[in-house]
Design an enzyme around this catalytic site. Structure first.
Site, short mmCIF file in Angstrom:
data_model
loop_
_atom_site.label_atom_id
_atom_site.label_comp_id
_atom_site.label_asym_id
_atom_site.label_seq_id
_atom_site.Cartn_x
_atom_site.Cartn_y
_atom_site.Cartn_z
N PRO A 81 0.82 -1.22 0.00
CA PRO A 81 0.00 0.00 0.00
C PRO A 81 0.85 1.26 0.00
O PRO A 81 1.84 1.38 0.72
CB PRO A 81 -0.81 -0.13 1.29
N CYS A 82 0.40 2.22 -0.83
CA CYS A 82 1.23 3.40 -1.08
C CYS A 82 0.57 4.71 -0.69
O CYS A 82 1.15 5.78 -0.89
CB CYS A 82 1.61 3.47 -2.56
N GLN A 83 -0.64 4.66 -0.12
CA GLN A 83 -1.35 5.91 0.13
C GLN A 83 -0.56 6.86 1.02
O GLN A 83 -0.58 8.07 0.84
CB GLN A 83 -2.72 5.62 0.76
N PHE A 85 2.58 7.17 1.14
CA PHE A 85 3.77 7.64 0.45
C PHE A 85 3.47 8.59 -0.70
O PHE A 85 4.34 9.26 -1.21
CB PHE A 85 4.56 6.45 -0.13
#
Length: 331
Positions: A81-83, A85
């Site tokens: 998950p990248c939210q 970042f």
């Protein structure tokens, strides 16, 4: 429609974490990696993944998974998950989603695959002045892997979309991998015209018709047919405009308006999926918002394919070369 779009024999097995609908998985399967186990917490994404895959798809939070139930495989990959970042929204070093990669690291440590592949947004490079990214690389290195990071733009690899993503490829230390060369950009980009010219006009129910927010109107959202798209996001109401829409006109800093003379509309979910280079016959589960979310969260298939081809060649070369004693049975 399972296996309808795969044209290469699988030789290496893989586990996929944070798999979503499976953009990364499809790309790697097309280049010789068979996903045998996959996990995501989104039930619609899991259902979509199961439509095309023979893998065991386990739907649930990774922190609730008993790792002893996950098979040993040659590769582990996933886009954690990248939210937290992302450059497109607020970034917080202490965002709980930023720690989910540690489960990826833990599984790599326990299963010891030959190779792992991780994907994330460009924003991960600068979070905490780069300290977060360096810590992630160090975590993998400490588990016995040589790590090769690279920032790639999907538009360089047959994807009709500007989408910069960080790719981490890690080979187990005992493979003695001193160098890994990422794929070179293609000579020509695939344009929106190339991708969508034969696509029929979508149904109204396939297009997000939510009001255009102040955030949407803060920048240009339209590119022409002879260009690539802006990044396809996971949020339906932020999806870019179809090239048939009128040009957007800049009024002031962070303020634009729609031009006149044509119908203004976003890409349909099917068009967004094609821009993400998913197979055209893949049906996504869930409601309209969920379909856009699955598509926008995915790794473009063609980008995954380009990376997978290089990983496959390097891994096969290594296992058939000076490290014969490392070869294990693969399917």
């Amino acid at each position: 429609m399972k296996k309808a779009f795969k044209d290469k024999k699988q030789q290496f097995t893989a586990v996929s974490l944070f798999s979503g609908a499976g953009g990364l998985d499809i790309g790697f399967e097309n280049q010789g990696f068979k996903t045998v186990w996959a996990n995501d917490s989104d039930k619609d994404a899991c259902a979509t993944h199961q439509k095309w895959s023979d893998a065991e798809v386990v739907c649930g939070k990774i922190e609730d998974i008993d790792f002893s139930t996950i098979p040993n495989t040659d590769a582990i990959f996933g886009g954690f998950p990248c939210q937290g970042f992302s450059l497109s929204g607020p970034r917080k070093i202490d965002d709980s989603r930023n720690t989910l990669y540690k489960y990826f690291v833990k599984l790599v440590e326990e299963k010891k695959p030959y190779v792992f592949i991780a994907e994330n947004v460009k924003g991960i490079l600068t979070l905490g002045d780069g300290a977060i990214f360096e810590a992630i690389i160090e975590d993998f290195k400490n588990k016995g892997y040589k790590v090769f990071p690279k920032l790639l733009n999907a538009s360089d690899y047959g994807v009709p979309q500007d989408r910069e993503r960080v790719i981490l490829v890690g080979f187990r230390d005992d493979l003695n991998m001193e160098e890994f060369v990422f794929p070179e950009p293609a000579d020509q980009k695939v344009t929106l015209y190339d991708a969508l010219k034969d696509i029929p006009e979508p149904l109204l129910e396939e297009i997000c018709d939510a009001p255009y927010s102040s955030r949407f109107m803060s920048r240009n959202r339209k590119r022409d047919w002879n260009n690539v798209s802006y990044t396809i996001p996971a949020m339906a109401k932020q999806v870019p405009l179809h090239p048939s829409s009128p040009d957007m006109i800049k009024l002031d800093k962070d303020l634009w308006k729609f031009g006149e003379g044509a119908i203004t509309r976003r890409f349909s979910w099917r068009e967004a999926a094609i821009i993400q280079t998913f197979p055209q016959n893949l049906e996504f589960e869930g409601d309209l918002v969920s379909k856009y979310k699955q598509i926008g969260n995915a790794v473009p298939v063609k980008l995954a394919e380009a990376v997978a081809e290089k990983v496959y060649i390097k891994l096969k070369e290594c296992l058939e070369g000076s490290n014969q004693e490392l070869i294990q049975e693969v399917v």
